[in-house]
Design an enzyme around this catalytic site. Structure first.
Site, mmCIF file in Angstrom:
data_model
loop_
_atom_site.group_PDB
_atom_site.id
_atom_site.type_symbol
_atom_site.label_atom_id
_atom_site.label_comp_id
_atom_site.label_asym_id
_atom_site.label_seq_id
_atom_site.Cartn_x
_atom_site.Cartn_y
_atom_site.Cartn_z
ATOM 1 C CG HIS A 308 -1.302 1.011 1.420
ATOM 2 N ND1 HIS A 308 -1.424 2.023 2.422
ATOM 3 C CD2 HIS A 308 -2.516 1.612 0.591
ATOM 4 C CE1 HIS A 308 -2.274 3.398 2.509
ATOM 5 N NE2 HIS A 308 -3.195 2.756 1.390
ATOM 6 C CG ASN A 309 -0.676 5.022 0.242
ATOM 7 O OD1 ASN A 309 -1.127 4.612 -0.887
ATOM 8 N ND2 ASN A 309 -0.514 5.937 1.380
ATOM 9 C CD GLU A 338 -2.327 2.892 -3.330
ATOM 10 O OE1 GLU A 338 -3.105 3.653 -3.034
ATOM 11 O OE2 GLU A 338 -1.710 1.925 -2.694
ATOM 12 C CG ASP A 340 -1.266 7.497 -4.374
ATOM 13 O OD1 ASP A 340 -2.094 6.369 -4.775
ATOM 14 O OD2 ASP A 340 -1.604 7.306 -2.980
ATOM 15 C CG HIS A 353 -0.673 9.332 1.292
ATOM 16 N ND1 HIS A 353 -1.101 9.562 2.071
ATOM 17 C CD2 HIS A 353 -1.852 9.448 0.165
ATOM 18 C CE1 HIS A 353 -1.903 8.997 2.115
ATOM 19 N NE2 HIS A 353 -2.795 9.324 1.170
ATOM 20 C CD GLU A 387 -5.351 6.537 -4.875
ATOM 21 O OE1 GLU A 387 -6.247 7.987 -4.071
ATOM 22 O OE2 GLU A 387 -5.437 6.070 -4.233
#
Length: 751
Positions: A308-309, A338, A340, A353, A387
């Site tokens: 995650h992230n 991931e 973003d 983020h 994302e």
């Protein structure tokens, strides 16, 4: 203590010019910023395990770091620091040293391209050689290092006070009377110090393993030395292994250090210990170390190691973003990372983020880092979870970067002609990248050539949110113009919103998948577990940590694996119990990052429910007996020279709720070197295929929380029976070279 020759032999590189190059060392330019570039002298110390660097300025202190702590050595300007602080013309002279811990990477410039290449090649060769060392070798190296440190005046002799200093270094605090008795026993010359053979005698007394002596004596009954037949008896009776005389003779040939005994096909006590210390005789089934599962099942039939992230090195609000975080995750076997993505300056998308103070990195640099490191630990496919918050214009740039950098390894069309009916297997996707993200339309529409449907460029981008209120969640969603170039790259992992299991069954194609926030996923796993499991037989599910975890903490992944969720994402940058469980789950099957789900979690009509546990093929009641016998060379938690650990061991079972259990030993005072417990525990395990066994060593502290020393987690189904050594990992998930537990394991059918 003249040990340099021993150290060279231990590396397996004695006489190697690359090793000599590192021992000689050289000047390098260390780069921190555009204005901070300073010369540092870097060399390998005589122990062949520690790098030493020093400023050229007088009176400046030197620094050291362990070669074992290096995760990778990269040639060229691959780090963010290099790209930001140097010009392209120095590309070939640059190299970076990346560390396993959160230690910042070291960016260095050599005087020539040839010299940079020599540093990289030599360091990589040394790291490989050290990683191949046996447990016996690492133990010996560690003890030699401590002996050197204890010899304060470097006269190659040990006084009584130096001996006590050495004992503290190896995490052992002896009573003064016992220490004096031990010293006098070894000081056969009555000189008041130990030298030569006396130090060797002291070493032998210290490393004597009484528990091994007892086991060995039980089977070496005839002549006091173990014959090949004695060894067969031990392997079959104690270790529960099918063994022949030929197997025993091969073990003697491989592990017996005494040539005279080897010629007679006998195994000495030293050879027996060396055998028990080798990886193939440890607690993890050696057949499970390599890929052993069927890798030809559809992709959604596997648990997938997921981050995650991934771009974050620390917390979720103000910590740094870095390509190094992707490198670390991929080298740990992570198969789903991931990204973003946000609009950046100069028409270059960035990753960070959103709406926080975390730093930004270029999307292009991340894709390059992923391409470079994706298949070093595992050959199996990597999923890029996008994302996407970018404008159409910068989405096109994203698509161009992925296409040009990843090339033919990027899956941009179904593997077979026509509309796919099911996922391809990890085996079919070896060396490939899959994109998970939004898509303008279903694959069926694209293949039907419906251009009108393809022209609708509005999609809803669901941001990761911790908000439990559905109405508020909808406000977090915004209409996003999706570029056709990026949309067309999404084939097997199309992101869609989850409404209900019934809606998914009726309206979703197999390749359409949903992401669940931690709270929602746990609720479904507890209240409708069987429906969730059936959903995950057909579809992929991704779970991500709650937005309230701003400190990058993690949730327990086991509960979601029990519900069949494949992509259970964790914050890989955080050292914690949950990451230990993830490491334990995925350390088998060749560290491929893919673990085949049990058959009852791959059947669309399954009745399996981990909460209610009705009768079925999943119920295979086993009784696990564990005897925690002893530990060896536990690391010091408190680095003060006078500090010694007071260890105790926890044995924990993770799995379906009925299997969750923990038991612990008593505390041994002031002995981290060779504490002994000899304590027995028993556990009932009802669903063994989903269970994990975790051994944790802690340092008892009456005044505060007990401190973590080391741990090891493995699948229940990968346990080997009998007398087994258990290696230990640090909090960061790295192997503690000479530390370990010694246990006896027995698994019996339950009633």
């Amino acid at each position: 203590m003249e040990t340099n020759g021993i150290e060279k032999k231990m590396t397996g590189m004695e006489g190697d010019p690359d090793l000599q190059f590192l021992l000689n060392g050289g000047d390098l330019l260390k780069v921190r910023s555009q204005s901070w570039k300073k010369t540092r002298f870097l060399k390998l110390q005589d122990d062949c395990k520690t790098m030493w660097r020093q400023s050229k300025k007088p009176f400046k202190s030197s620094q050291t770091f362990s070669v074992a702590n290096i995760s990778a050595v990269q040639l060229g300007r691959q780090s963010e620091g290099f790209k930001k602080n140097t010009e392209e013309q120095v590309e070939g002279r640059c190299f970076s040293i990346l560390f396993k811990s959160r230690h910042k990477s070291l960016d260095l410039i050599a005087s020539s391209e040839e010299e940079a290449g020599q540093w990289v090649r030599s360091l990589q060769k040394l790291i490989t050689s050290i990683n191949k060392q046996s447990r016996q070798q690492t133990t010996e190296h560690w003890i030699f290092s401590c002996l050197r440190k204890a010899d304060k005046n470097k006269d190659e002799k040990l006084t009584q006070s130096e001996m006590k200093n050495f004992l503290r270094l190896v995490n052992m605090d002896l009573d003064d009377n016992y220490a004096e008795m031990l010293f006098k026993k070894c000081d056969q010359s009555n000189s008041g110090y130990l030298a030569g053979k006396e130090i060797e005698h002291f070493y032998n007394l210290l490393t004597q393993r009484e528990e091994i002596d007892i086991i060995y004596g039980e089977y070496a009954k005839t002549t006091g030395v173990m014959s090949a037949q004695n060894l067969v008896d031990f392997l079959m009776k104690e270790q529960r292994e099918q063994a022949t005389l030929a197997d025993a003779q091969k073990i003697i040939e491989t592990f017996e250090p005494d040539e005279h005994a080897k010629d007679k096909k006998l195994l000495s006590k030293d050879g027996f210990l060396m055998y028990l210390n080798n990886p193939e005789a440890m607690i993890l089934n050696p057949e499970h170390v390599e890929v052993y599962q069927d890798m030809h099942q559809p992709l959604n039939h596997y648990f997938i190691s997921s981050s995650h992230n991934t771009y974050l090195l620390e917390d979720q609000l103000k910590g740094p973003s870095s390509t190094e975080a992707y490198v670390r995750a991929l080298l740990k076997g992570c198969r789903c990372v991931e990204l973003d993505c946000w609009d950046g300056s100069d028409n270059e998308p960035v990753i960070y983020h959103g709406y926080t103070l975390t730093s930004k990195i270029l999307f292009r640099d991340v894709i390059k880092a992923i391409k470079e490191n994706a298949f070093k630990t595992s050959d199996y496919p990597v999923i890029l979870s996008l994302e996407n918050h970018c404008s159409e214009e910068q989405q096109v740039v994203m698509a161009q970067h992925m296409s040009s950098i990843l090339g033919s390894a990027l899956v941009t069309s179904p593997l077979d002609d026509g509309v796919p009916q099911n996922f391809p297997s990890p085996e079919e996707l070896k060396g490939k990248f899959l994109i998970k993200g939004k898509r303008l339309n279903k694959l069926e529409v694209s293949f039907a050539g419906d251009t009108a449907a393809a022209e609708n460029t509005d999609v809803t981008e669901e941001e990761e949110s911790n908000d439990e209120d559905e109405q508020k969640e909808k406000k977090n969603q915004k209409k996003l113009k999706l570029a056709k170039e990026l949309s067309n790259m999404v084939i097997y992992c199309r992101s869609v919103h989850f409404h209900s299991f019934e809606d998914a069954r009726k309206n979703q194609s197999f390749y359409e998948m949903s992401s669940f926030k931690e709270g929602k996923a746990k609720s479904l796993a507890e209240e409708t577990a069987n429906a969730y499991i059936r959903h995950n037989v057909e579809k992929l599910s991704r779970v991500y940590p709650s937005g309230s975890r701003t400190d990058s903490s993690n949730y327990n992944p086991v509960d979601l694996w029990n519900a069949g969720c494949q992509i259970v994402t964790l914050n890989f940058q955080t050292d914690c119990k949950e990451m230990d469980l993830n490491q334990g789950r995925f350390q088998v099957n060749g560290k491929s990052g893919y673990i085949l789900k049990p058959s009852y979690m791959r059947d669309s009509t399954t009745e399996f429910d981990p909460i209610t546990l009705t009768r079925g093929e999943w119920l295979k009641h086993k009784t696990l007996h564990v005897m925690v016998i002893s530990a060896q060379q536990l690391p010091k938690v408190n680095k003060k020279s006078s500090s010694v650990v007071d260890p105790f061991v926890k044995v924990q079972i993770y799995g379906v709720p009925a299997d969750v259990a923990k038991k612990e030993t008593s505390v041994v005072d002031n002995n981290g070197f060779n504490p002994a417990w000899n304590e027995n525990f028993q556990f009932d395990v009802y669903v063994p295929e989903l269970a994990l066994v975790r051994f944790v060593v802690k340092d008892y502290d009456a005044a505060s929380d007990n401190e973590f020393v080391g741990q090891y987690t493995l699948p229940f189904s990968s346990l080997k029976m009998g007398y087994r050594h258990v290696p230990l990992f640090s909090k960061a998930g790295d192997l503690l070279p000479s530390a370990g537990l010694f246990v006896h394991v027995m698994v019996l059918d339950g009633e």
